[in-house]
Scaffold this active site. Structure first.
Site, PDB file in Angstrom:
ATOM      1  CG  HIS A  67      -1.779   1.187   1.378  1.00 56.59           C
ATOM      2  ND1 HIS A  67      -3.118   1.165   1.094  1.00 56.59           N
ATOM      3  CD2 HIS A  67      -1.508   2.445   1.786  1.00 56.59           C
ATOM      4  CE1 HIS A  67      -3.620   2.358   1.301  1.00 56.59           C
ATOM      5  NE2 HIS A  67      -2.666   3.168   1.736  1.00 56.59           N
ATOM      6  CD  GLU A  68       1.714   3.605   3.616  1.00 55.26           C
ATOM      7  OE1 GLU A  68       2.041   4.723   3.168  1.00 55.26           O
ATOM      8  OE2 GLU A  68       0.593   3.372   4.104  1.00 55.26           O
ATOM      9  CG  HIS A  71       0.423   6.172  -0.728  1.00 57.40           C
ATOM     10  ND1 HIS A  71      -0.669   6.885  -1.181  1.00 57.40           N
ATOM     11  CD2 HIS A  71      -0.044   5.428   0.309  1.00 57.40           C
ATOM     12  CE1 HIS A  71      -1.731   6.576  -0.468  1.00 57.40           C
ATOM     13  NE2 HIS A  71      -1.379   5.690   0.448  1.00 57.40           N
TER      14      HIS A  71
END
Length: 159
Positions: A67-68, A71
């Site tokens: 997820h990170e 980003h």
């Protein structure tokens, strides 16, 4: 897991799932409470919550790392990197990352309530605090209450 091992894990996930290297630091941040990780726009570093690894396991933690990294890679490439952006949602689905971090809270203990029964109509009511049965009457029939006892329940008090 130490910081060096975390950095190696993040680099491996980045290369295996995104086919791109990570050139910034990945660190544990024990102050994170309600989030699994954080991507810093200014420094491009990644913070991760060590409690996710401890309580939810490695597989869930890798989902947070993905997820990170979504980003991270989208921001560096100039695409939409926010949760609301289509590019972010598509990339997250493609790499099978987690959209939300699972709850890390411990289950709450059941609350204890005082239970009372009306002598006249038989209705039962629960209260968090004990009250004087000589002072208060039933709202339905104006009858007197009798104390039944203390009960454990997960529900809120019923009037």
């Amino acid at each position: 897991m130490e910081t060096i091992e975390l950095q190696k894990l993040v680099e491996d996930v980045s290369l295996n799932h995104f086919d791109r290297p990570i050139r910034h630091q990945a660190l544990f941040n024990k102050r994170l409470r309600s989030t699994g990780g954080r991507y810093h726009l200014g420094s491009h570093n990644l913070d991760f919550n060590p409690h996710v690894l401890e309580k939810a396991g490695l597989e869930t933690f890798i989902g947070v790392v993905k997820h990170e990294l979504c980003h991270y890679h989208l921001h560096l490439s100039g695409d939409g990197f926010q949760h609301k952006d289509k590019a972010f949602k598509d990339l997250l689905k493609q790499v099978e990352g987690l959209r939300y971090t699972p709850s890390l809270k411990e289950p709450e203990e059941p609350k204890k309530y005082w239970q009372y029964r009306c002598r006249k109509c038989g209705s039962v009511t629960q209260r968090q605090r004990k009250f004087n049965t000589a002072k208060f009457v039933c709202a339905k029939c104006k009858g007197r209450f009798e104390l039944i006892g203390k009960v454990e329940t997960n529900k809120t008090a019923v009037d």
